[in-house]
Design a protein around this motif. Sequence first.
Motif, PDB file in Angstrom:
ATOM      1  N   LEU A  90       0.856  -1.195   0.000  1.00 34.05           N
ATOM      2  CA  LEU A  90       0.000   0.000   0.000  1.00 34.05           C
ATOM      3  C   LEU A  90       0.882   1.232   0.000  1.00 34.05           C
ATOM      4  O   LEU A  90       1.971   1.223   0.574  1.00 34.05           O
ATOM      5  CB  LEU A  90      -0.873   0.020   1.252  1.00 34.05           C
ATOM      6  CG  LEU A  90      -1.811  -1.177   1.377  1.00 34.05           C
ATOM      7  CD1 LEU A  90      -1.591  -1.868   2.692  1.00 34.05           C
ATOM      8  CD2 LEU A  90      -3.244  -0.741   1.203  1.00 34.05           C
ATOM      9  N   ARG A  91       0.371   2.303  -0.639  1.00 31.69           N
ATOM     10  CA  ARG A  91       1.241   3.484  -0.779  1.00 31.69           C
ATOM     11  C   ARG A  91       0.447   4.769  -0.608  1.00 31.69           C
ATOM     12  O   ARG A  91      -0.683   4.887  -1.090  1.00 31.69           O
ATOM     13  CB  ARG A  91       1.884   3.456  -2.168  1.00 31.69           C
ATOM     14  CG  ARG A  91       2.832   4.624  -2.459  1.00 31.69           C
ATOM     15  CD  ARG A  91       3.626   4.361  -3.726  1.00 31.69           C
ATOM     16  NE  ARG A  91       2.734   4.108  -4.862  1.00 31.69           N
ATOM     17  CZ  ARG A  91       3.079   3.417  -5.949  1.00 31.69           C
ATOM     18  NH1 ARG A  91       4.289   2.907  -6.069  1.00 31.69           N
ATOM     19  NH2 ARG A  91       2.216   3.244  -6.920  1.00 31.69           N
ATOM     20  N   MET A  92       1.057   5.742   0.049  1.00 34.47           N
ATOM     21  CA  MET A  92       0.489   7.096   0.109  1.00 34.47           C
ATOM     22  C   MET A  92       1.120   7.921  -1.012  1.00 34.47           C
ATOM     23  O   MET A  92       2.307   7.765  -1.308  1.00 34.47           O
ATOM     24  CB  MET A  92       0.796   7.758   1.449  1.00 34.47           C
ATOM     25  CG  MET A  92      -0.065   7.256   2.604  1.00 34.47           C
ATOM     26  SD  MET A  92      -1.840   7.570   2.395  1.00 34.47           S
ATOM     27  CE  MET A  92      -1.939   9.329   2.680  1.00 34.47           C
TER      28      MET A  92
ATOM     29  N   TYR B 279       2.481  21.049  -7.954  1.00 34.45           N
ATOM     30  CA  TYR B 279       3.591  20.222  -8.409  1.00 34.45           C
ATOM     31  C   TYR B 279       4.794  20.309  -7.473  1.00 34.45           C
ATOM     32  O   TYR B 279       5.806  20.936  -7.772  1.00 34.45           O
ATOM     33  CB  TYR B 279       3.925  20.583  -9.863  1.00 34.45           C
ATOM     34  CG  TYR B 279       2.693  20.471 -10.724  1.00 34.45           C
ATOM     35  CD1 TYR B 279       2.166  19.221 -11.046  1.00 34.45           C
ATOM     36  CD2 TYR B 279       1.987  21.603 -11.134  1.00 34.45           C
ATOM     37  CE1 TYR B 279       0.990  19.098 -11.776  1.00 34.45           C
ATOM     38  CE2 TYR B 279       0.808  21.497 -11.861  1.00 34.45           C
ATOM     39  CZ  TYR B 279       0.318  20.241 -12.177  1.00 34.45           C
ATOM     40  OH  TYR B 279      -0.848  20.129 -12.887  1.00 34.45           O
ATOM     41  N   MET B 280       4.629  19.684  -6.319  1.00 35.75           N
ATOM     42  CA  MET B 280       5.683  19.665  -5.318  1.00 35.75           C
ATOM     43  C   MET B 280       5.596  18.349  -4.555  1.00 35.75           C
ATOM     44  O   MET B 280       4.492  17.875  -4.267  1.00 35.75           O
ATOM     45  CB  MET B 280       5.495  20.846  -4.363  1.00 35.75           C
ATOM     46  CG  MET B 280       6.625  21.026  -3.413  1.00 35.75           C
ATOM     47  SD  MET B 280       6.489  22.667  -2.676  1.00 35.75           S
ATOM     48  CE  MET B 280       6.561  22.213  -0.989  1.00 35.75           C
ATOM     49  N   ILE B 281       6.746  17.781  -4.226  1.00 34.80           N
ATOM     50  CA  ILE B 281       6.737  16.549  -3.439  1.00 34.80           C
ATOM     51  C   ILE B 281       6.373  16.898  -1.998  1.00 34.80           C
ATOM     52  O   ILE B 281       7.057  17.702  -1.363  1.00 34.80           O
ATOM     53  CB  ILE B 281       8.112  15.847  -3.508  1.00 34.80           C
ATOM     54  CG1 ILE B 281       8.407  15.429  -4.957  1.00 34.80           C
ATOM     55  CG2 ILE B 281       8.165  14.644  -2.561  1.00 34.80           C
ATOM     56  CD1 ILE B 281       7.445  14.417  -5.562  1.00 34.80           C
TER      57      ILE B 281
ATOM     58  N   THR C 285       5.573   3.597   1.371  1.00 39.98           N
ATOM     59  CA  THR C 285       5.009   2.275   1.056  1.00 39.98           C
ATOM     60  C   THR C 285       5.076   1.313   2.241  1.00 39.98           C
ATOM     61  O   THR C 285       6.087   1.248   2.931  1.00 39.98           O
ATOM     62  CB  THR C 285       5.768   1.653  -0.147  1.00 39.98           C
ATOM     63  OG1 THR C 285       5.939   2.658  -1.146  1.00 39.98           O
ATOM     64  CG2 THR C 285       5.008   0.482  -0.743  1.00 39.98           C
ATOM     65  N   TRP C 286       3.967   0.581   2.426  1.00 37.17           N
ATOM     66  CA  TRP C 286       3.896  -0.443   3.462  1.00 37.17           C
ATOM     67  C   TRP C 286       3.636  -1.796   2.788  1.00 37.17           C
ATOM     68  O   TRP C 286       3.012  -1.843   1.729  1.00 37.17           O
ATOM     69  CB  TRP C 286       2.734  -0.179   4.412  1.00 37.17           C
ATOM     70  CG  TRP C 286       2.907   0.942   5.387  1.00 37.17           C
ATOM     71  CD1 TRP C 286       3.222   0.835   6.713  1.00 37.17           C
ATOM     72  CD2 TRP C 286       2.735   2.342   5.146  1.00 37.17           C
ATOM     73  NE1 TRP C 286       3.276   2.078   7.301  1.00 37.17           N
ATOM     74  CE2 TRP C 286       2.975   3.026   6.364  1.00 37.17           C
ATOM     75  CE3 TRP C 286       2.426   3.120   4.021  1.00 37.17           C
ATOM     76  CZ2 TRP C 286       2.904   4.417   6.496  1.00 37.17           C
ATOM     77  CZ3 TRP C 286       2.356   4.498   4.143  1.00 37.17           C
ATOM     78  CH2 TRP C 286       2.596   5.131   5.373  1.00 37.17           C
TER      79      TRP C 286
ATOM     80  N   LEU D 149       1.839   9.271  -8.886  1.00 35.46           N
ATOM     81  CA  LEU D 149       1.873  10.094  -7.676  1.00 35.46           C
ATOM     82  C   LEU D 149       3.018   9.718  -6.741  1.00 35.46           C
ATOM     83  O   LEU D 149       3.120  10.236  -5.640  1.00 35.46           O
ATOM     84  CB  LEU D 149       0.531  10.003  -6.940  1.00 35.46           C
ATOM     85  CG  LEU D 149      -0.677  10.515  -7.731  1.00 35.46           C
ATOM     86  CD1 LEU D 149      -1.956  10.399  -6.898  1.00 35.46           C
ATOM     87  CD2 LEU D 149      -0.479  11.967  -8.170  1.00 35.46           C
ATOM     88  N   SER D 150       3.891   8.797  -7.210  1.00 35.68           N
ATOM     89  CA  SER D 150       4.997   8.392  -6.338  1.00 35.68           C
ATOM     90  C   SER D 150       6.232   9.250  -6.557  1.00 35.68           C
ATOM     91  O   SER D 150       7.156   9.238  -5.756  1.00 35.68           O
ATOM     92  CB  SER D 150       5.346   6.925  -6.579  1.00 35.68           C
ATOM     93  OG  SER D 150       5.946   6.775  -7.851  1.00 35.68           O
TER      94      SER D 150
END
Length: 604
Positions: free
Chosen positions: A37-39, A47-49, A77-78, A303-304
């Motif tokens: 799973l990922r945020m 447009y910024m991390i 990520t989990w 989105l990563s």
Amino acid sequence: MSKEFDLQYSIIPSNPEAHIFTVSLTINNPDPSGQKLRMPAWIPGSYMIRDFARTIITLSACSGERTLNTTKLDKSTWQVEACDTSLTIQYEVYAWDLSVRSAHLDTTHGFFNGTSVFMEVIGQADKSCLVEILPPEGENYKKWKVATSMSQLDAELHNFGTYYANDYDELVDHPVELGNFTLATFYVADTPHDIVLTGKHNADMKRLCDDLEKICRTHINMFGELPKMERYVFLVMVVGDGYGGLEHRSSTALLCSRNDLPLTNQQEISEEYRTFLGLCSHEYFHTWNVKRIKPEAYLPYDLSQETYTRQLWAFEGITSYYDDLGLVRSGVISRESYLELLGQTMTRVYRGEGRLKQSAAESSFDTWTKFYKQDESAPNNIVSYYTKGALIALALDLAIRQATSHQSSLDTVMQRLWQEHGKPMIGVPEAHIEQMSSEIAGIDLSNFFQRYLYNTDDIPFDELMGQVGIQWQLQPTTNLDDKGGKFIDDIDKTLTWIGARIANESTGAKLVHVLDNGPAQKAGLAAGDIIIAINNIRTSKQNIDKLLAPYSINDRLLIHAFRRDELMQFELTLEKAPLSTCAMKLQESPDESQLHALNNWLKR
Ligand code: ZN
């Protein structure tokens, strides 16, 4: 809960006092080798991390009665222990960012973007999602309602209950407001449009509805149709002092100042209200341009990590051009008012030497590290793809109009982009808008784009605006609050400047930006310095214009300023104010063809 949904999310403001949402997610068919799973690391449109995983506090997983181990694989990520039946994860999210980009929760309201609260189930981004939105517990929250453009499943309109999204991309594109907000609804294109105001305000809701309806209708008419949607929602957070907006497919999240909103019986349109309507117009235009007509690189979004395109000049710049143009075309503001706004946009570009160092295409590409990470050197070193992009759009519009004797325009380009890319959801390849513009204009525009988009040439506005009967000029800045746009007939050639942008500071006048090759820079002053005295007279932002007024070009001033905690002394030689403020006015006696061109451009 319904079985037909592969993923079931549930969100509750579990502890508003501590700003915590609790989210649970049931995955019917998890990856048997261990579900990841990922945020998201960023939110589309900004447009910024931002690494939204940093607000996840605790996380646990189970399958029935059995607790499953979880392992963190990287910052976002989990991985959950392998399991061959459905599993549920539960996590807490800290929500204390009062901006349009993240999530916020207290005892007065809750707001969240999906990117801040919903984890992506890796490998199942295309799966349908059920979303249960639950109310906080307690008497204090009995009146809370829900505002979102997300599709209702069992939930009644504006109520807690179940909603759904067809995939993850849709799930994170419908922000949600919870609370006891003000709501008004108007209809355009047979589609309900909600305005939702959160925060203390005295806004005239009818006026807001009337003006927004005209603006929305203008954009719908230009594109020919509103994209298919159940409803559109303006989610507005009203604060004492704030400004911001973020576009979504069927809604927008806005932040505004209380004074921006119109009061009952207020007839005129204040500058602040005009700015607010411009913001609404901007985000609504994005419903087509960037939410559906998208750069190829955004289909799908990754989105990563950072995603690069040279086309933000078009997706933000063209949108910035049409936002104010939509106000005049809809009749909400006058032509004179529009020319003032346009002059202010031009002024923002012309006041920075950065426009001669970075092209709009480069600004688009480097948005992640430059436009979104601006420092004190920004006016000297970079250009905004919003403002420069808007000027390219204006020049392109006028160029196409001229080449086709007003048979075609930038409107034609946008209509074709909608039909060929937005509606069928086909990404726009890099440089495609340029080729399409040449085709529509019937002339080769590659030199135009080479000069103004890929290089840093100034656009010849005196000539371009002349075609539509408008006189354009560069004039000196008259005072610190001069934003441009107000045409001066008799230019004062003796005006001076010190070459810095100034903010108020309790102890003096703070230099926010020291402009390249200006007197302040030559004297050795730097950004962050606080001027406390000019020629031994105490100085502040309020009195600096007055203090400098008696002096002339080449006069030398003794400046006392603090750099950090050190008092320093500088000798500054005043210079002639540069011509970097733009303004326009309608020509007094335009000829027939100019009038025709002007009417064709501003009034469709
Ligand atoms: Zn925008």
